[in-house]
Design a protein around this motif. Structure first.
Motif, PDB file in Angstrom:
ATOM      1  N   ALA A  20       0.828  -1.204   0.000  1.00 55.48           N
ATOM      2  CA  ALA A  20       0.000   0.000   0.000  1.00 55.48           C
ATOM      3  C   ALA A  20       0.863   1.255   0.000  1.00 55.48           C
ATOM      4  O   ALA A  20       0.588   2.223  -0.725  1.00 55.48           O
ATOM      5  CB  ALA A  20      -0.933  -0.012   1.210  1.00 55.48           C
ATOM      6  N   ALA A  21       1.931   1.249   0.808  1.00 51.74           N
ATOM      7  CA  ALA A  21       2.847   2.391   0.819  1.00 51.74           C
ATOM      8  C   ALA A  21       3.521   2.558  -0.541  1.00 51.74           C
ATOM      9  O   ALA A  21       3.680   3.684  -1.041  1.00 51.74           O
ATOM     10  CB  ALA A  21       3.890   2.210   1.919  1.00 51.74           C
ATOM     11  N   ASN A  22       3.940   1.437  -1.142  1.00 51.27           N
ATOM     12  CA  ASN A  22       4.494   1.491  -2.499  1.00 51.27           C
ATOM     13  C   ASN A  22       3.530   2.187  -3.453  1.00 51.27           C
ATOM     14  O   ASN A  22       3.911   3.099  -4.214  1.00 51.27           O
ATOM     15  CB  ASN A  22       4.752   0.081  -3.039  1.00 51.27           C
ATOM     16  CG  ASN A  22       5.880  -0.653  -2.361  1.00 51.27           C
ATOM     17  OD1 ASN A  22       5.894  -1.870  -2.364  1.00 51.27           O
ATOM     18  ND2 ASN A  22       6.824   0.061  -1.791  1.00 51.27           N
ATOM     19  N   CYS A  23       2.282   1.720  -3.427  1.00 51.58           N
ATOM     20  CA  CYS A  23       1.299   2.205  -4.399  1.00 51.58           C
ATOM     21  C   CYS A  23       0.996   3.690  -4.205  1.00 51.58           C
ATOM     22  O   CYS A  23       0.782   4.403  -5.190  1.00 51.58           O
ATOM     23  CB  CYS A  23       0.015   1.383  -4.296  1.00 51.58           C
ATOM     24  SG  CYS A  23       0.205  -0.321  -4.870  1.00 51.58           S
ATOM     25  N   VAL A  24       0.966   4.145  -2.955  1.00 53.59           N
ATOM     26  CA  VAL A  24       0.712   5.570  -2.713  1.00 53.59           C
ATOM     27  C   VAL A  24       1.809   6.413  -3.343  1.00 53.59           C
ATOM     28  O   VAL A  24       1.547   7.393  -4.059  1.00 53.59           O
ATOM     29  CB  VAL A  24       0.604   5.842  -1.197  1.00 53.59           C
ATOM     30  CG1 VAL A  24       0.626   7.346  -0.921  1.00 53.59           C
ATOM     31  CG2 VAL A  24      -0.676   5.232  -0.635  1.00 53.59           C
ATOM     32  N   VAL A  25       3.065   6.035  -3.106  1.00 52.48           N
ATOM     33  CA  VAL A  25       4.176   6.809  -3.661  1.00 52.48           C
ATOM     34  C   VAL A  25       4.178   6.715  -5.186  1.00 52.48           C
ATOM     35  O   VAL A  25       4.381   7.724  -5.885  1.00 52.48           O
ATOM     36  CB  VAL A  25       5.513   6.321  -3.081  1.00 52.48           C
ATOM     37  CG1 VAL A  25       6.686   7.060  -3.739  1.00 52.48           C
ATOM     38  CG2 VAL A  25       5.545   6.525  -1.575  1.00 52.48           C
ATOM     39  N   LEU A  26       3.953   5.535  -5.726  1.00 51.15           N
ATOM     40  CA  LEU A  26       3.932   5.375  -7.184  1.00 51.15           C
ATOM     41  C   LEU A  26       2.791   6.183  -7.812  1.00 51.15           C
ATOM     42  O   LEU A  26       2.967   6.799  -8.866  1.00 51.15           O
ATOM     43  CB  LEU A  26       3.781   3.898  -7.546  1.00 51.15           C
ATOM     44  CG  LEU A  26       4.982   2.993  -7.235  1.00 51.15           C
ATOM     45  CD1 LEU A  26       4.625   1.525  -7.494  1.00 51.15           C
ATOM     46  CD2 LEU A  26       6.202   3.384  -8.067  1.00 51.15           C
ATOM     47  N   ALA A  27       1.634   6.167  -7.161  1.00 50.28           N
ATOM     48  CA  ALA A  27       0.498   6.913  -7.700  1.00 50.28           C
ATOM     49  C   ALA A  27       0.769   8.410  -7.701  1.00 50.28           C
ATOM     50  O   ALA A  27       0.462   9.117  -8.679  1.00 50.28           O
ATOM     51  CB  ALA A  27      -0.766   6.599  -6.892  1.00 50.28           C
ATOM     52  N   VAL A  28       1.359   8.916  -6.618  1.00 50.32           N
ATOM     53  CA  VAL A  28       1.688  10.342  -6.553  1.00 50.32           C
ATOM     54  C   VAL A  28       2.717  10.686  -7.627  1.00 50.32           C
ATOM     55  O   VAL A  28       2.589  11.691  -8.336  1.00 50.32           O
ATOM     56  CB  VAL A  28       2.205  10.713  -5.154  1.00 50.32           C
ATOM     57  CG1 VAL A  28       2.755  12.136  -5.139  1.00 50.32           C
ATOM     58  CG2 VAL A  28       1.091  10.580  -4.124  1.00 50.32           C
ATOM     59  N   GLY A  29       3.740   9.840  -7.782  1.00 48.63           N
ATOM     60  CA  GLY A  29       4.750  10.088  -8.796  1.00 48.63           C
ATOM     61  C   GLY A  29       4.178  10.075 -10.193  1.00 48.63           C
ATOM     62  O   GLY A  29       4.539  10.904 -11.041  1.00 48.63           O
ATOM     63  N   TYR A  30       3.282   9.121 -10.446  1.00 43.97           N
ATOM     64  CA  TYR A  30       2.658   9.047 -11.769  1.00 43.97           C
ATOM     65  C   TYR A  30       1.763  10.258 -12.020  1.00 43.97           C
ATOM     66  O   TYR A  30       1.727  10.804 -13.130  1.00 43.97           O
ATOM     67  CB  TYR A  30       1.840   7.760 -11.873  1.00 43.97           C
ATOM     68  CG  TYR A  30       1.134   7.589 -13.198  1.00 43.97           C
ATOM     69  CD1 TYR A  30       1.853   7.273 -14.341  1.00 43.97           C
ATOM     70  CD2 TYR A  30      -0.244   7.749 -13.294  1.00 43.97           C
ATOM     71  CE1 TYR A  30       1.210   7.109 -15.556  1.00 43.97           C
ATOM     72  CE2 TYR A  30      -0.891   7.595 -14.501  1.00 43.97           C
ATOM     73  CZ  TYR A  30      -0.157   7.273 -15.628  1.00 43.97           C
ATOM     74  OH  TYR A  30      -0.795   7.126 -16.839  1.00 43.97           O
ATOM     75  N   TYR A  31       1.057  10.691 -10.978  1.00 41.48           N
ATOM     76  CA  TYR A  31       0.166  11.856 -11.129  1.00 41.48           C
ATOM     77  C   TYR A  31       0.966  13.121 -11.400  1.00 41.48           C
ATOM     78  O   TYR A  31       0.602  13.929 -12.266  1.00 41.48           O
ATOM     79  CB  TYR A  31      -0.676  12.021  -9.869  1.00 41.48           C
ATOM     80  CG  TYR A  31      -1.568  13.243  -9.890  1.00 41.48           C
ATOM     81  CD1 TYR A  31      -2.755  13.249 -10.613  1.00 41.48           C
ATOM     82  CD2 TYR A  31      -1.220  14.386  -9.175  1.00 41.48           C
ATOM     83  CE1 TYR A  31      -3.576  14.365 -10.638  1.00 41.48           C
ATOM     84  CE2 TYR A  31      -2.025  15.508  -9.195  1.00 41.48           C
ATOM     85  CZ  TYR A  31      -3.201  15.496  -9.926  1.00 41.48           C
ATOM     86  OH  TYR A  31      -4.008  16.617  -9.961  1.00 41.48           O
ATOM     87  N   VAL A  32       2.053  13.306 -10.665  1.00 53.72           N
ATOM     88  CA  VAL A  32       2.890  14.494 -10.884  1.00 53.72           C
ATOM     89  C   VAL A  32       3.478  14.462 -12.293  1.00 53.72           C
ATOM     90  O   VAL A  32       3.468  15.469 -13.005  1.00 53.72           O
ATOM     91  CB  VAL A  32       3.990  14.570  -9.814  1.00 53.72           C
ATOM     92  CG1 VAL A  32       4.978  15.682 -10.136  1.00 53.72           C
ATOM     93  CG2 VAL A  32       3.368  14.789  -8.434  1.00 53.72           C
ATOM     94  N   GLY A  33       4.026  13.319 -12.681  1.00 52.91           N
ATOM     95  CA  GLY A  33       4.384  13.092 -14.073  1.00 52.91           C
ATOM     96  C   GLY A  33       5.746  13.547 -14.530  1.00 52.91           C
ATOM     97  O   GLY A  33       6.251  13.014 -15.519  1.00 52.91           O
ATOM     98  N   HIS A  34       6.381  14.495 -13.849  1.00 52.15           N
ATOM     99  CA  HIS A  34       7.643  15.008 -14.360  1.00 52.15           C
ATOM    100  C   HIS A  34       8.848  14.573 -13.530  1.00 52.15           C
ATOM    101  O   HIS A  34       9.986  14.933 -13.857  1.00 52.15           O
ATOM    102  CB  HIS A  34       7.601  16.537 -14.444  1.00 52.15           C
ATOM    103  CG  HIS A  34       7.342  17.215 -13.125  1.00 52.15           C
ATOM    104  ND1 HIS A  34       8.316  17.364 -12.159  1.00 52.15           N
ATOM    105  CD2 HIS A  34       6.205  17.763 -12.607  1.00 52.15           C
ATOM    106  CE1 HIS A  34       7.801  17.983 -11.115  1.00 52.15           C
ATOM    107  NE2 HIS A  34       6.521  18.237 -11.343  1.00 52.15           N
TER     108      HIS A  34
END
Length: 460
Positions: A174-188
């Motif tokens: 779950a912690a992995n996915c939160v960080v990955l989702a935020v990174g993907y959303y930010v995008g740059h």
């Protein structure tokens, strides 16, 4: 409460093996999804090919190599944490080894030692060096977090609370996915930053949960357990554990060796980029076999364990290798590599070719856990180290042949070399473990079966 059935007063059946195994398997399976998830997000972020090559070819193999002195603490804690004195010895080693390996990680990541270890020995493409250094710096908490949570998880497994291990891994994912989702959303943000932040956050979250959950077991069972007739001392622990510690050290040496060999074979950058994707898929199915190791350690002393564990190992070997073969030979491979992992067409075809060399590795993992867990249980750990030396020798020879001939792309050669090396490892383990398995056969339930944590007599 954990619903795993007690084996204190009954023989081991296949049902008991499955019920102790499945939470651990779920835990390993969730960990297996970590690398594909990280790779899939990194593939969709800026500098994807370089980030994937840095993570799969440098950061992840080096992080595993650095943590190797503590990776077997799960087996050691499961086997040895029978009373408070024994647990304290295991815990003391955990802090010493975890601190020392974290210091070494920092030296590699933050000093010129990086140029010697990565630039000189691994010799990846030049564009990989900068992202790899940054990824290693972000991964600094990795080793100590894993040392701590593996020590506590061994106590939980011995107490029959294997479900808590699976829950902890769910928290990690779950912690992995939160960080990955935020990174993907930010995008740059570059993929190497997002991926390594996600992994570091995950292992720290799991360690915190394991430390919290184990407190009740330590208080109610380990502290109250009767002392062992021969107390565990640090010298005795080291005699038992050092061969185990050498095992992953030698094994993980094979990963940088494989990366170095792939870097020197045709299509180096493409192969390094596809390596973590293929390895992640194979690891996902191999993890079901890895989870069986601690089940063997925990149950082997119980009546009826040997035939039940053997039947389970064979069934698991057939099921996992069958599943990987089904992926490799059907359109599922295209779905996984091209759509889920988002590899470009050329990398997808390369990944599929590499997968063909790894089809038997899940079966080998199940059998490896049966024989390796047996050797841990009887405290004959030298044979485990010998088997890994056999793995390293065989796989290195095949990798060297690939470098010398320059006839094939590096990824298929590396996966085939790892498969043949693992076969040699399992055969060696089998030769060492068979006499012990024969000696552990139960002809019938004993008059008395010792509980996992024998209670002290009440104070009077």
């Amino acid at each position: 409460m954990d619903s795993t059935p007690s084996v204190d007063s009954q023989g081991v059946t296949l049902r008991i093996v499955i019920r102790l195994w499945w939470p651990l398997a779920a835990s390993w399976l969730l960990m297996g999804f970590e690398l594909p998830a990280v790779s899939a997000v990194m593939a969709r972020l800026p500098h994807s090919t370089v980030s994937l090559a840095a993570y799969g070819g440098v950061v992840f193999p080096l992080a595993l190599l650095i943590e190797s002195p503590i990776i077997m603490l799960l087996s050691a804690s499961t086997a040895l944490s029978r009373d408070w004195q024994s647990y304290r010895v295991v815990r003391r080693y955990m802090y010493l080894a975890g601190g020392a390996t974290t210091l070494f990680h920092a030296l590699v990541a933050f000093t010129p030692l990086f140029d010697l270890v990565v630039g000189g020995l691994l010799h990846p493409p030049a564009e990989v060096l900068g992202p790899a250094r940054l990824g290693l710096q972000i991964m600094l908490p990795w080793t100590m977090s894993i040392a701590y949570r593996r020590t506590q998880q061994g106590v939980l497994i011995r107490a029959g609370r294997s479900r808590a291990v699976g829950i902890g891994t769910g928290i990690r994912l779950a912690a992995n996915c939160v960080v990955l989702a935020v990174g993907y959303y930010v995008g740059h943000v570059p993929g190497i930053v997002v991926g390594t932040l996600a992994v570091a956050a995950g292992v720290m979250s799991e360690a915190v949960y394991a430390g919290f959950t184990v407190q009740a077991v330590l208080r109610d069972q380990v502290r109250r357990a009767a002392p062992q007739a021969v107390p565990l001392t640090m010298p005795a622990f080291l005699k038992f554990f050092l061969p185990l510690a050498l095992t992953p050290l030698i094994l993980f040496l094979a990963m940088p060796i494989a990366s170095a060999a792939v870097s020197r074979m045709p299509r180096a950058l493409e192969c390094l980029a596809a390596f973590p994707v293929v390895s992640g898929l194979v690891f996902t199915l191999r993890s079901l076999g890895f989870a069986f190791n601690e089940v063997v350690v925990a149950l082997l002393e119980r009546p009826g364990a040997v035939p039940a564990l053997r039947r389970f190992a064979v069934g698991l070997a057939l099921a996992t290798t069958g599943a990987l073969t089904a992926v490799a030979l059907t359109p599922l491979a295209h779905l996984w590599f091209s759509h889920i992992s988002a590899l470009p067409p050329a990398l997808g075809e390369l990944a599929r070719a590499g997968l063909g060399g790894a089809l038997l590795m899940p079966a080998f993992s199940a059998l490896q856990s049966l024989y390796q867990g047996t050797l841990v249980h009887v405290r004959s750990t030298r044979g485990i180290t010998e088997s890994v030396v056999a793995y390293l020798a065989v796989s290195s020879m095949l990798l060297a042949a690939g470098v010398v001939t320059q006839r094939f792309a590096g990824l298929p050669v590396a996966m085939a070399a790892m498969s043949v090396g693992t076969a040699a490892q399992v055969l060696w383990l089998r030769a060492r473990a068979r006499p012990h398995l024969r000696g552990l056969q139960w002809k019938g339930p004993p008059a008395e079966v010792l509980p996992l944590f024998p209670a002290q007599a009440p104070d009077v």
